[in-house]
Design a protein around this motif. Structure first.
Motif, PDB file in Angstrom:
ATOM      1  N   ASP A 147     -14.182 -46.636  58.389  1.00  0.00           N
ATOM      2  CA  ASP A 147     -12.920 -45.982  58.752  1.00  0.00           C
ATOM      3  C   ASP A 147     -12.141 -46.923  59.675  1.00  0.00           C
ATOM      4  OD1 ASP A 147     -10.833 -44.355  59.452  1.00  0.00           O
ATOM      5  OD2 ASP A 147     -12.065 -42.581  59.748  1.00  0.00           O
ATOM      6  N   LEU A 148     -11.243 -47.696  59.088  1.00  0.00           N
ATOM      7  CA  LEU A 148     -10.606 -48.792  59.818  1.00  0.00           C
ATOM      8  C   LEU A 148      -9.643 -48.313  60.893  1.00  0.00           C
ATOM      9  CD1 LEU A 148      -9.870 -51.166  56.797  1.00  0.00           C
ATOM     10  CD2 LEU A 148     -12.002 -50.763  58.033  1.00  0.00           C
ATOM     11  N   ARG A 149      -9.098 -47.124  60.748  1.00  0.00           N
ATOM     12  CA  ARG A 149      -8.124 -46.625  61.725  1.00  0.00           C
ATOM     13  C   ARG A 149      -8.794 -45.849  62.845  1.00  0.00           C
ATOM     14  NH1 ARG A 149      -2.831 -46.866  60.445  1.00  0.00           N
ATOM     15  NH2 ARG A 149      -2.348 -45.060  61.735  1.00  0.00           N
ATOM     16  N   GLN A 150      -9.623 -44.891  62.509  1.00  0.00           N
ATOM     17  CA  GLN A 150     -10.236 -44.045  63.525  1.00  0.00           C
ATOM     18  C   GLN A 150     -11.395 -44.748  64.244  1.00  0.00           C
ATOM     19  OE1 GLN A 150      -7.603 -41.624  63.563  1.00  0.00           O
ATOM     20  NE2 GLN A 150      -9.342 -40.421  64.293  1.00  0.00           N
ATOM     21  N   GLN A 151     -12.303 -45.353  63.471  1.00  0.00           N
ATOM     22  CA  GLN A 151     -13.469 -46.051  64.024  1.00  0.00           C
ATOM     23  C   GLN A 151     -14.286 -45.136  64.948  1.00  0.00           C
ATOM     24  OE1 GLN A 151     -12.450 -49.993  65.583  1.00  0.00           O
ATOM     25  NE2 GLN A 151     -10.640 -50.036  64.281  1.00  0.00           N
ATOM     26  N   SER A 152     -14.351 -43.852  64.588  1.00  0.00           N
ATOM     27  CA  SER A 152     -15.007 -42.872  65.466  1.00  0.00           C
ATOM     28  C   SER A 152     -16.490 -43.152  65.627  1.00  0.00           C
ATOM     29  CB  SER A 152     -14.798 -41.453  64.927  1.00  0.00           C
ATOM     30  OG  SER A 152     -13.435 -41.114  64.921  1.00  0.00           O
ATOM     31  N   LEU A 186     -12.771 -55.630  59.524  1.00  0.00           N
ATOM     32  CA  LEU A 186     -12.350 -55.229  58.186  1.00  0.00           C
ATOM     33  C   LEU A 186     -10.854 -54.950  58.124  1.00  0.00           C
ATOM     34  CD1 LEU A 186     -15.091 -52.790  56.838  1.00  0.00           C
ATOM     35  CD2 LEU A 186     -14.670 -55.137  56.157  1.00  0.00           C
ATOM     36  N   ALA A 187     -10.318 -54.363  59.189  1.00  0.00           N
ATOM     37  CA  ALA A 187      -8.903 -53.985  59.204  1.00  0.00           C
ATOM     38  C   ALA A 187      -7.998 -55.210  59.069  1.00  0.00           C
ATOM     39  CB  ALA A 187      -8.576 -53.228  60.482  1.00  0.00           C
ATOM     40  N   ASP A 246     -10.093 -58.310  49.033  1.00  0.00           N
ATOM     41  CA  ASP A 246     -11.222 -59.095  48.535  1.00  0.00           C
ATOM     42  C   ASP A 246     -12.157 -59.505  49.672  1.00  0.00           C
ATOM     43  OD1 ASP A 246     -10.346 -58.870  45.950  1.00  0.00           O
ATOM     44  OD2 ASP A 246      -9.367 -60.835  45.893  1.00  0.00           O
ATOM     45  N   GLU A 247     -11.573 -59.906  50.800  1.00  0.00           N
ATOM     46  CA  GLU A 247     -12.387 -60.300  51.951  1.00  0.00           C
ATOM     47  C   GLU A 247     -13.178 -59.103  52.483  1.00  0.00           C
ATOM     48  OE1 GLU A 247      -9.605 -63.849  53.871  1.00  0.00           O
ATOM     49  OE2 GLU A 247      -9.285 -61.739  54.435  1.00  0.00           O
ATOM     50  N   PHE A 257     -18.220 -56.296  53.242  1.00  0.00           N
ATOM     51  CA  PHE A 257     -19.012 -55.079  53.069  1.00  0.00           C
ATOM     52  C   PHE A 257     -20.299 -55.376  52.303  1.00  0.00           C
ATOM     53  CE2 PHE A 257     -20.095 -51.638  50.071  1.00  0.00           C
ATOM     54  CZ  PHE A 257     -20.602 -50.727  50.980  1.00  0.00           C
ATOM     55  N   GLU A 258     -20.200 -56.130  51.225  1.00  0.00           N
ATOM     56  CA  GLU A 258     -21.384 -56.458  50.435  1.00  0.00           C
ATOM     57  C   GLU A 258     -22.402 -57.238  51.263  1.00  0.00           C
ATOM     58  OE1 GLU A 258     -19.752 -58.508  47.124  1.00  0.00           O
ATOM     59  OE2 GLU A 258     -18.903 -56.701  46.198  1.00  0.00           O
ATOM     60  N   GLN A 259     -21.914 -58.157  52.098  1.00  0.00           N
ATOM     61  CA  GLN A 259     -22.804 -58.918  52.967  1.00  0.00           C
ATOM     62  C   GLN A 259     -23.495 -57.995  53.970  1.00  0.00           C
ATOM     63  OE1 GLN A 259     -20.846 -62.003  55.215  1.00  0.00           O
ATOM     64  NE2 GLN A 259     -22.598 -62.327  56.558  1.00  0.00           N
ATOM     65  N   ALA A 260     -22.708 -57.107  54.602  1.00  0.00           N
ATOM     66  CA  ALA A 260     -23.269 -56.185  55.595  1.00  0.00           C
ATOM     67  C   ALA A 260     -24.278 -55.242  54.953  1.00  0.00           C
ATOM     68  CB  ALA A 260     -22.142 -55.392  56.257  1.00  0.00           C
ATOM     69  N   PHE A 261     -23.977 -54.776  53.752  1.00  0.00           N
ATOM     70  CA  PHE A 261     -24.903 -53.862  53.074  1.00  0.00           C
ATOM     71  C   PHE A 261     -26.214 -54.574  52.765  1.00  0.00           C
ATOM     72  CE2 PHE A 261     -26.759 -51.721  49.418  1.00  0.00           C
ATOM     73  CZ  PHE A 261     -26.750 -50.397  49.848  1.00  0.00           C
ATOM     74  N   GLY A 262     -26.138 -55.832  52.359  1.00  0.00           N
ATOM     75  CA  GLY A 262     -27.350 -56.599  52.113  1.00  0.00           C
ATOM     76  C   GLY A 262     -28.192 -56.743  53.362  1.00  0.00           C
TER      77      GLY A 262
END
Length: 273
Positions: free
Chosen positions: A42-47, A78-79, A84-85, A90-95
């Motif tokens: 959540d790029l805006r709230q970042q709760s 991320l924001a 594409d970046e 995200f794919e790197q972090a998930f790995g």
């Protein structure tokens, strides 16, 4: 290596309680002894990111200890990234997160490429909704005259497509649970109408319906400390204890039970104290 269970908290409408739900699930799993990785998309709230920053600061200031998840991605980073970046990050972090027992992903209140990618990786999608037709509109469209269900919404179709792709690619299914969040304490005609449409849509698109979290003060007043009711103990009690905490603990137990996470969350740690 055993694969982690991936839980995506998703709903394309803001204000439905996604982050509140995510932090309570995370702390319940942590107190059950699970290794938990969290990804806040959540790029805006970042709760969720703010919650765990508050948690770290409060525990340090009070010389207290409580389990912490591993955070693998920066919402602020991320924001600033292109689509594409952001997908690549995200794919790197998930790995990196796959070494955990659970990967918990909090998604934004909108349709983004990263959010769609997260839904496609889920073993369990949890969708909270408030008890109103305003929130139901995110799941399904009703006839304005008869209030009969006409068709699933775009978000329901997004989840449906994710489930089809996941089944085709891996042969594994995605469990989808819709939680009736912030239920009013008394039965009302509108609540009955919403419930009938939710049940009809569940049969049509294949989700389960479970109990969410009521609109309790305790869920909000512990947020600034980075704590939840799962953390409260004789040594961690930043607010005065009351019977409300007992009811809230029972509610959290019912929630994790409905999601099939009771064993991982450690029932004894969520028992009323």
């Amino acid at each position: 290596m055993p694969q982690p269970k991936v839980i995506v908290v998703g709903n394309e409408k803001g204000g439905a309680g996604k982050s509140t739900l995510a932090i309570h699930l995370a702390t319940a799993l942590l107190h059950g002894g699970a290794r938990v990785s969290v990804l806040d998309l959540d790029l805006r709230q970042q709760s969720m990111a703010h919650f765990f920053a508050n948690r770290r600061a409060w525990l340090d200031a009070n010389s207290a200890s409580a389990p912490m998840p591993v955070e693998h991605i920066s919402s602020a980073e991320l924001a600033r990234a292109s689509e594409d970046e952001a997908l690549g990050r995200f794919e790197q972090a998930f790995g990196e997160a796959e070494a955990s027992d659970f990967v918990l992903i909090d998604t934004p209140g909108g349709d983004t490429a990263v959010s769609r990618a997260a839904h496609g990786l889920a073993d369990l999608i949890v969708t909270p909704m408030n008890d109103s037709f305003v929130d139901f509109d995110m799941l399904g469209v009703v006839d304005p005259v008869t209030l009969e269900l006409k068709r699933p919404s775009l978000y329901s179709e997004t989840v449906w497509n994710s489930r089809k792709i996941r089944a085709a690619n891996s042969g594994r299914s995605i469990d989808w649970v819709v939680l009736r969040n912030r239920l009013a304490p008394t039965e009302a005609r509108n609540r009955k109408r919403v419930d009938e449409r939710v049940q009809a849509l569940s049969r049509r698109v294949g989700f389960r319906v479970g109990p969410g979290l009521r609109d309790r003060v305790i869920y909000r007043e512990l947020f600034p400390f980075g704590l939840t009711i799962a953390d409260l103990s004789p040594t961690i009690k930043p607010v005065a204890m009351s019977l409300q905490h007992v009811a809230a603990r029972q509610e959290l137990r019912a929630l994790v039970g409905s999601l099939g996470l009771s064993g991982a969350a450690g029932d004894e740690l969520l028992a009323a104290q």
